[in-house]
Design a protein around this motif. Structure first.
Motif, mmCIF file in Angstrom:
data_model
loop_
_atom_site.group_PDB
_atom_site.id
_atom_site.type_symbol
_atom_site.label_atom_id
_atom_site.label_comp_id
_atom_site.label_asym_id
_atom_site.label_seq_id
_atom_site.Cartn_x
_atom_site.Cartn_y
_atom_site.Cartn_z
ATOM 1 N N CYS A 273 37.311 24.023 40.937
ATOM 2 C CA CYS A 273 36.719 23.386 39.754
ATOM 3 C C CYS A 273 35.337 22.855 40.109
ATOM 4 N N VAL B 11 25.490 18.832 39.157
ATOM 5 C CA VAL B 11 25.389 17.366 39.063
ATOM 6 C C VAL B 11 24.022 16.920 39.556
ATOM 7 N N SER C 191 25.779 9.907 41.221
ATOM 8 C CA SER C 191 25.336 10.720 40.092
ATOM 9 C C SER C 191 24.361 9.900 39.258
ATOM 10 N N GLU D 17 25.270 11.627 33.569
ATOM 11 C CA GLU D 17 26.550 12.235 33.220
ATOM 12 C C GLU D 17 26.460 12.788 31.802
ATOM 13 N N CYS E 223 29.168 18.622 46.568
ATOM 14 C CA CYS E 223 28.792 17.212 46.784
ATOM 15 C C CYS E 223 29.916 16.239 46.450
ATOM 16 N N ALA E 224 31.089 16.728 46.019
ATOM 17 C CA ALA E 224 32.188 15.832 45.633
ATOM 18 C C ALA E 224 32.595 14.865 46.747
ATOM 19 N N ARG F 270 29.100 20.583 41.964
ATOM 20 C CA ARG F 270 30.007 19.462 42.183
ATOM 21 C C ARG F 270 30.949 19.704 43.364
ATOM 22 N N TYR F 271 31.422 20.947 43.533
ATOM 23 C CA TYR F 271 32.348 21.211 44.633
ATOM 24 C C TYR F 271 31.715 20.878 45.982
ATOM 25 N N LEU G 241 29.994 12.132 46.990
ATOM 26 C CA LEU G 241 30.096 11.235 45.821
ATOM 27 C C LEU G 241 31.275 10.283 45.989
ATOM 28 N N LYS G 242 32.397 10.812 46.437
ATOM 29 C CA LYS G 242 33.605 10.002 46.594
ATOM 30 C C LYS G 242 33.399 8.876 47.598
ATOM 31 N N GLU H 292 30.868 26.854 38.157
ATOM 32 C CA GLU H 292 30.616 25.650 38.933
ATOM 33 C C GLU H 292 29.796 24.679 38.086
ATOM 34 N N GLU H 293 30.148 23.416 38.174
ATOM 35 C CA GLU H 293 29.436 22.360 37.439
ATOM 36 C C GLU H 293 28.298 21.822 38.297
#
Length: 301
Positions: free
Chosen positions: A301, A166, A260, A263, A249-250, A246-247, A253-254, A163-164
């Motif tokens: 992702c 952010v 963010s 980066e 809070c995506a 990221r999964y 964010l969108k 997991e990424e």
């Protein structure tokens, strides 16, 4: 040679402890000790060296375990295969971190067509990585999702996904910092912002600072709440900055609810492992859940 003795021996070999093996087998510790001694008498060789905290196998013990374990696992699979039909609903005990398990694992195991094609009763427990692995080793769970790769022979781990992380905040904080401060990509520019975290030790923020800025955060937590979904809600409300997967809070964010703040060229990652007790993947209902989660993870992702 008695298969029951071999099963007890392999369980002790994997568990590294008579006490833990007894719990997994549903036997008393004296019964396990007696069975191991009986097997040692039959072979005329010691199989384990007793230590203050558990046991370690002798070279003969290791050799016997490596020869016997695959065959015992295969026998277990054969005996269980008759139970794996539509008329026998098996219960899978799954443990993992609350957010990831809720957002990722449970949909993979319960959403149609999986729910219809693979009937499975679920019992789910939440906890931190140490608690989860302890419970799995003690036989309380069938599968565990952990951010720690377990050591030893008792547990078998497979990489599930990465997991990424952010660094995020509400738009108002980005506006206060200004584009120049954000463009400089440095920790000092962020030091005045309140911090939202899951624990006083700031595990997510500290890991991000160490990975990206090669430093430690100077701020303490302003809001501490032990659930990442609650952290996200506080960030969106404008309470301060946070580091989130990221999964999770995506969507925010969108939709512009959060932004963010940084980066990095190489974002910090955290690895999840899918863990089972060694040998239990021979059980069809556990193997099926294991496969479903690994298959689903290819799209995460």
């Amino acid at each position: 040679m008695d298969l029951a003795l071999l099963r007890t021996f392999v369980t002790v070999h994997r568990a590294g402890s008579f006490t833990r093996a007894a719990a997994l087998l549903g036997l008393s510790q004296p019964a396990v000790t007696s069975q191991i001694r009986s097997l040692e008498r039959q072979l005329g060789r010691p199989l384990f060296l007793r230590q203050a905290r558990g046991v370690i196998p002798t070279s003969i013990g290791d050799e016997l375990a490596h020869k016997a374990a695959p065959h015992l696992d295969a026998l277990l699979e054969i005996t269980e295969s008759g139970l794996d039909d539509a008329s026998c609903l098996r219960t899978l005990h799954l443990a993992g971190p609350p957010e990831f398990t809720t957002e990722r694992a449970l949909p993979a195991l319960t959403e149609p067509p999986v729910r219809d094609d693979h009937p499975l009763a679920l019992r789910v427990s939440f906890g931190n990585a140490e608690e989860i692995l302890e419970g799995l080793a003690a036989g309380h769970h069938d599968l565990a999702i952990s951010t720690i790769r377990p050591r030893g022979a008792l547990l078998t781990a497979t990489v599930l996904c990465d997991e990424e992380h952010v660094l995020v905040a509400a738009p108002l904080w980005a506006d206060r910092l200004g584009e120049d401060a954000l463009r400089c990509n440095s920790a000092p520019a962020l030091e005045g912002l309140p911090v939202i975290e899951v624990h006083e030790s700031l595990p997510f923020v500290s890991r991000y600072w160490a990975s990206v800025f090669d430093s430690r955060p100077k701020s303490s937590g302003t809001v501490i709440v032990p659930d990442l979904r609650a952290v996200l809600a506080c960030v969106a409300a404008g309470a301060g900055l946070a580091v989130l997967p990221r999964y999770l809070c995506a969507p925010a964010l969108k939709h512009g609810e959060i932004v963010s703040l940084h980066e990095p060229a190489v974002p910090p990652l955290r690895t999840y492992f899918l863990v089972a007790r060694t040998g239990t993947l021979a059980l069809p209902y556990i193997a099926r859940a294991h496969e479903l989660l690994l298959r689903a993870a290819t799209g995460w992702c």
